[in-house]
Design a protein around this motif. Structure first.
Motif, PDB file in Angstrom:
ATOM      1  N   LEU A   2       0.830  -1.195   0.000  1.00 40.74           N
ATOM      2  CA  LEU A   2       0.000   0.000   0.000  1.00 40.74           C
ATOM      3  C   LEU A   2       0.864   1.245   0.000  1.00 40.74           C
ATOM      4  O   LEU A   2       2.000   1.259   0.509  1.00 40.74           O
ATOM      5  CB  LEU A   2      -0.911   0.004   1.231  1.00 40.74           C
ATOM      6  N   ASN A  35      -0.855   5.182  -5.708  1.00 38.15           N
ATOM      7  CA  ASN A  35      -1.255   3.861  -6.167  1.00 38.15           C
ATOM      8  C   ASN A  35      -0.994   3.716  -7.657  1.00 38.15           C
ATOM      9  O   ASN A  35      -1.117   4.667  -8.427  1.00 38.15           O
ATOM     10  CB  ASN A  35      -2.746   3.635  -5.888  1.00 38.15           C
ATOM     11  N   ASN A  72      -2.567  -2.446  -3.251  1.00 33.55           N
ATOM     12  CA  ASN A  72      -3.237  -3.683  -2.867  1.00 33.55           C
ATOM     13  C   ASN A  72      -2.212  -4.575  -2.190  1.00 33.55           C
ATOM     14  O   ASN A  72      -0.995  -4.370  -2.339  1.00 33.55           O
ATOM     15  CB  ASN A  72      -3.826  -4.384  -4.095  1.00 33.55           C
ATOM     16  N   THR A  73      -2.670  -5.543  -1.424  1.00 35.79           N
ATOM     17  CA  THR A  73      -1.792  -6.548  -0.837  1.00 35.79           C
ATOM     18  C   THR A  73      -2.377  -7.919  -1.126  1.00 35.79           C
ATOM     19  O   THR A  73      -3.570  -8.059  -1.405  1.00 35.79           O
ATOM     20  CB  THR A  73      -1.648  -6.361   0.689  1.00 35.79           C
ATOM     21  N   ASP A 121      -7.975 -10.681   4.169  1.00 36.80           N
ATOM     22  CA  ASP A 121      -7.478  -9.723   3.185  1.00 36.80           C
ATOM     23  C   ASP A 121      -7.525  -8.328   3.797  1.00 36.80           C
ATOM     24  O   ASP A 121      -8.550  -7.929   4.375  1.00 36.80           O
ATOM     25  CB  ASP A 121      -8.317  -9.763   1.914  1.00 36.80           C
ATOM     26  N   ASN A 122      -6.434  -7.606   3.695  1.00 32.91           N
ATOM     27  CA  ASN A 122      -6.346  -6.289   4.335  1.00 32.91           C
ATOM     28  C   ASN A 122      -7.301  -5.272   3.734  1.00 32.91           C
ATOM     29  O   ASN A 122      -7.768  -4.363   4.426  1.00 32.91           O
ATOM     30  CB  ASN A 122      -4.912  -5.755   4.226  1.00 32.91           C
ATOM     31  N   GLU A 123      -7.600  -5.424   2.443  1.00 28.68           N
ATOM     32  CA  GLU A 123      -8.439  -4.436   1.771  1.00 28.68           C
ATOM     33  C   GLU A 123      -9.914  -4.851   1.727  1.00 28.68           C
ATOM     34  O   GLU A 123     -10.794  -3.984   1.648  1.00 28.68           O
ATOM     35  CB  GLU A 123      -7.948  -4.188   0.343  1.00 28.68           C
ATOM     36  N   ASP A 124     -10.199  -6.134   1.711  1.00 25.14           N
ATOM     37  CA  ASP A 124     -11.578  -6.622   1.658  1.00 25.14           C
ATOM     38  C   ASP A 124     -12.091  -6.814   3.080  1.00 25.14           C
ATOM     39  O   ASP A 124     -11.729  -7.794   3.753  1.00 25.14           O
ATOM     40  CB  ASP A 124     -11.661  -7.941   0.883  1.00 25.14           C
ATOM     41  N   ASP A 128      -8.974 -11.326  -4.506  1.00 22.27           N
ATOM     42  CA  ASP A 128      -9.580 -10.170  -3.845  1.00 22.27           C
ATOM     43  C   ASP A 128     -10.225  -9.225  -4.860  1.00 22.27           C
ATOM     44  O   ASP A 128     -10.196  -9.457  -6.071  1.00 22.27           O
ATOM     45  CB  ASP A 128      -8.569  -9.464  -2.949  1.00 22.27           C
ATOM     46  N   GLY A 168      -8.461  -3.812  -4.437  1.00 25.75           N
ATOM     47  CA  GLY A 168      -7.986  -2.625  -3.739  1.00 25.75           C
ATOM     48  C   GLY A 168      -8.020  -1.419  -4.673  1.00 25.75           C
ATOM     49  O   GLY A 168      -8.997  -1.178  -5.390  1.00 25.75           O
ATOM     50  N   ALA A 169      -6.919  -0.660  -4.726  1.00 27.17           N
ATOM     51  CA  ALA A 169      -6.847   0.520  -5.588  1.00 27.17           C
ATOM     52  C   ALA A 169      -6.297   0.198  -6.968  1.00 27.17           C
ATOM     53  O   ALA A 169      -6.245   1.076  -7.824  1.00 27.17           O
ATOM     54  CB  ALA A 169      -5.971   1.583  -4.917  1.00 27.17           C
TER      55      ALA A 169
END
Length: 896
Positions: free
Chosen positions: A497, A542, A569-570, A600-603, A756, A759-760
């Motif tokens: 990120l 990003n 994203n990760t 998931d860090n973003e979801d 996922d 993310g961005a």
């Protein structure tokens, strides 16, 4: 898995064994005399560069390089091209209307230029033509105009000879000159090889004309199965020089014959300094000796003078076939190499033939005792050029003096090129692989030395008989001076990120050690590059970035490497848990309890539709496969596919499309209801055979094991079926027995993945795998062997302190271990340690002698309760007799 190369005349290639020769250094035969090849100044392989000049070809055949660097080359279907070194472009000059029907595999086969091409721009073509109801092979001369067009009206027929068109094999088609305007022409025996079981095609029964090579190769009055030598004048007329095999006017002979007794001399060359002729002789099918005679051999031949090289009565180093009656299937005496006689009713020439010359090099499908460096597998010998180094030649790309007087020979199927060393009398001394690591040869079909001393090569491409993407014209250049550096970026964190700070490593290097490298980094399109060797950069927005590193040496030569950095994203986290054992499935185990956990860090909310869980069962894996873990998973799941991919099977087969052999999917569909098919086809690959998919035969593959061919067949049989993977919920209990059937020796693969939302930037996927195997380890699966030998499927020659390892074994629920072993004279103690050979002991058991290495017994030992995956080390103890040979260990089985 029918494998044969028909325009090249190889009756049956092989499904396996593209192996690089075992050594890069010249090999000397024991009888090689006083000559010792100089290896002290061998150039580094990285000094050679391979450049693709043109890669949109379809069945390229032969090439010729003009003194000004123009390269002329032909395709079998009739296209004639010219590569222009000035413009670096290739032009189609003409499309010959040749007889190139796929079934017959003739066509535009060869090309050569006039030896005085600078003054007389003549080109000579070898092609198949139709004259009324007769088909002929024709060598004709054309003039190339100043504008690089072919003057079609200038055609002058030099020589013709008829062929039997119904024979789809053995064409020859190569041409070369000596220094005296003598043109050498290779012709195949034009004989059907399929009904002689891979031995001599000498069927002289009435109505079997095209099955009898005695009418062609063994016939002194026929131009087929020969190398012809004629002198061609500037008007395109030919005369016969003195010194050919048969004097002019000899009854029952043709004076044009220089060499007779050839099966398919597909590619020839002439050393203009010595007038010695070299060629590759593509040999017959059989992988084993039989009642009719010896197995098949390919040959590299050398003719310093005219001679008979034996076919169809002899093969290899003049190994004789038997007289054989195809009507009664009876075997008679061997043919005599000192005085062969052709008594076939199809022979139109003299019956008494010249004595037989032995080849320079010969090799079968399996390992050659005389020339082991040639490897094993399919055979398709090609005779290449002889290089003569010239110190006066002003060229920055010419081959070095190291290769002076080296003969280059190559194999279409094995994809290698050998540099052959000869003594002062042109006798064979040694050979070594040329560019074995970086050549990446794609079925070399012709090669020549250009006027600047570089090598030009036509590569036929990966698959026989189709329009290959990698069929191409290439050039091999030597760089005697400064070499470009190699740029290499390394980085631990490439996904994250914003702001993402990445510390970049630099693995760049230079072959010329004295060079100091300068570096230039581009991260986000900055105008001013970063010049530090190992910079750190922070990506604050990003996006997906291509980081570019340029490494420059002191002479200004450069190389570039790139690395993708993803910001925004990760990766998801996926884990599989189970209350059952994580290494084994046990006999009669009916179910597996599992749970797939996803983060998931973003979801913030995990979408269950994006979680994929599936179970596959892989049938029996060969006992001599290496120990299987997650790092070998892809190879495990496609073991048969991996074996085929490492072979030359793809030369004649595709997965779904027809090539010269049937598609694998068609094989699978044909045998899907035959319960005996796997064993039957696995055996057939080894022994060879034919008649199922047409007239073509499948060669024998004696170098393969039954386990290998079984895995290959299992993979092929799976291609005609729908995927067997079962979609599963994210957690639950799966029925193992429903997938396993009756096989107890395979592998279960439980896979889980999550993609996922992105993310961005873009979505990312993480996969995790749980691999379950039977509790029995074959001894051959062991690793980290210390003072113990792998003997086929077993381990042997163990002594006091010898050890081996089985790594990553989950001991949860394991209480005992059973060893199956043989021990002739001595008992000993076998202990298990965890972590290392000196780690904690968790099991110790004595075993007793069985009286013979082939008498096996079982001994069961208790294991201390241990949980989780462990690296297990097995150590033999016999301190009172440290030199004793202790065991032949067959297997280790873990017990629940």
């Amino acid at each position: 898995m029918t494998t044969w190369l028909y325009p090249l005349g190889l009756v049956a290639l092989t499904l396996f064994g593209l192996q690089t020769p075992a050594t890069d250094k010249p090999q000397l035969l024991p009888k090689s005399g006083q000559f010792v090849a100089d290896t002290t100044n061998r150039p580094d392989e990285n000094r050679f560069t391979k450049t693709v000049l043109f890669n949109d070809l379809n069945e390229p055949m032969e090439l010729a390089v003009a003194p000004d660097g123009r390269v002329f080359f032909v395709e079998r279907a009739g296209k004639f091209y010219m590569y222009d070194p000035t413009t670096r472009k290739t032009r189609l000059l003409h499309d010959f209307p040749v007889k190139a029907v796929e079934k017959y595999l003739n066509g535009l086969l060869g090309i050569t230029i006039d030896p005085d091409f600078a003054r007389h721009p003549y080109l000579y073509f070898f092609y198949t033509t139709q004259d009324g109801d007769k088909t002929k092979q024709r060598i004709a001369r054309f003039t190339v105009a100043n504008d690089n067009t072919l003057d079609l009206a200038s055609e002058k027929v030099v020589i013709e000879f008829p062929i039997d068109l119904e024979v789809s094999a053995h064409t020859g088609g190569s041409m070369a000159w000596d220094a005296h305007r003598n043109l050498f022409i290779s012709t195949g025996d034009n004989t059907v090889p399929f009904e002689s079981q891979g031995f001599a095609p000498i069927d002289a029964q009435p109505g079997r004309l095209v099955y009898d090579a005695q009418r062609s190769a063994g016939n002194p009055n026929d131009l087929r199965g020969k190398i012809l030598r004629i002198t061609v004048d500037l008007d395109g007329n030919y005369t016969v020089p003195n010194g050919n095999l048969f004097a002019k006017g000899t009854s029952g002979t043709r004076p044009e014959i220089f060499v007779m007794g050839c099966r398919n001399p597909y590619r020839i060359s002439v050393d203009t300094a010595t007038s010695t002729v070299y060629w590759g002789e593509i040999g017959p099918d059989s992988g084993v000796d039989g009642p009719q005679g010896p197995r098949g051999y390919d040959e590299f031949n050398q003719a310093k003078q005219a001679g008979n090289y034996g076919w169809p009565y002899f093969v290899g180093d003049s190994k004789p076939y038997h007289h054989y009656d195809f009507a009664t299937k009876t075997v008679d005496a061997l043919f005599d190499p000192a005085a062969p006689v052709n008594e076939s009713p199809n022979n139109t020439g003299a019956k008494t033939l010249p004595p037989v010359h032995k080849p320079m090099v010969w090799y079968p499908y399996g390992k050659s005792d005389e020339f082991p460096q040639l490897g094993v597998g399919g055979r398709c010998a090609m005779g290449g050029p002889t290089y003569h180094y010239s110190a006066a030649l002003k060229s920055t790309t010419k081959l070095p003096v190291y290769y002076d007087k080296a003969l280059f020979m190559y194999d279409w199927m094995r994809n290698w090129v050998m540099a052959v060393r000869l003594d002062e009398n042109q006798n064979y001394q040694s050979m070594e692989a040329f560019m074995p690591k970086t050549g990446d040869f794609r079925r070399p079909v012709d090669m020549e030395i250009g006027p600047e001393g570089s090598i030009y090569m036509l590569e036929y491409g990966s698959v026989y008989g189709i329009d290959n993407d990698d069929a191409r014209l290439v050039r091999l250049d030597f760089n005697p001076g400064n070499r470009a550096p190699v740029a290499k970026i390394t980085a631990k964190d490439t996904i994250g990120l914003a702001p993402l700070t990445v510390a970049f490593g630099n693995g760049s290097y230079d072959y010329d050690k004295a060079d100091q490298l300068a570096y230039s980094w581009q991260f986000e399109g900055e105008k001013t590059p970063t010049v530090a060797a190992t910079p750190t950069h922070t990506f604050r927005k990003n996006g997906i970035y291509k980081v570019r590193l340029t490494a420059t040496d002191g002479a200004g030569r450069k190389d570039v490497d790139t690395l993708t950095i993803r910001v925004g994203n990760t990766l998801p986290q996926v884990a599989i848990s189970t209350t059952d054992n994580k290494t084994f499935f046990f006999p009669n185990q009916k179910t597996l309890v599992y749970n797939v956990m996803v983060k998931d860090n973003e979801d913030k909310l995990i979408d269950k539709k994006r979680v994929n869980v599936a179970l596959n069962y892989i049938p029996k894996v060969a006992d001599n496969s290496p120990q299987l873990g997650h790092q070998q998973l892809s190879a495990t799941y496609n073991l048969g596919k991996s074996l085929i991919a490492g072979s030359d099977c793809k030369a004649c087969h595709q997965v779904a499309a027809k090539s010269v052999g049937p598609a694998f999917t068609e094989i699978s569909k044909k045998y899907r209801d035959d319960k005996t098919a796997t064993a039957k086809l696995a055996n057939k690959i080894i022994t060879g055979g034919g008649g199922v998919w047409g007239e073509h035969a499948m060669s024998a593959h004696p170098q393969l094991s039954r386990d290998e061919t079984t895995e290959m067949v299992k993979y092929i049989m799976s291609l005609g079926n729908e995927p067997t993977a079962s979609k599963l919920p994210q957690a639950g209990t799966v029925d193992l027995a429903a997938h396993q059937g009756t096989d107890q020796n395979g592998r279960y693969i439980l896979t889980a993945s999550y993609t996922d939302r992105g993310g961005a930037i873009t979505p990312m996927t993480t996969s995790e795998t749980l691999l379950l195997r039977p509790t029995r380890f074959a001894a051959a699966e062991a690793t980290d062997l210390h003072n113990i030998e792998r003997q086929g499927k077993r381990l042997g020659s163990a002594h006091d302190g010898s050890s081996f390892a089985l790594k990553g074994v989950d001991l949860t629920g394991i209480t005992d271990v059973t060893y199956r072993y043989g021990a002739k004279d001595h008992g000993a103690t076998l202990e298990i340690r965890t972590g290392s050979p000196t780690g904690p002991v968790i099991s110790t058991t004595p075993y007793t002698a069985t009286g013979d290495w082939r008498t096996f017994a079982n001994v069961r030992a208790t294991i201390q309760p241990t949980t989780g995956k462990q690296d297990l080390y097995f150590i033999f103890r016999k301190p009172d007799d440290p030199k004793a040979n202790l065991v032949s260990l067959e297997s280790v089985t873990f017990e629940k």
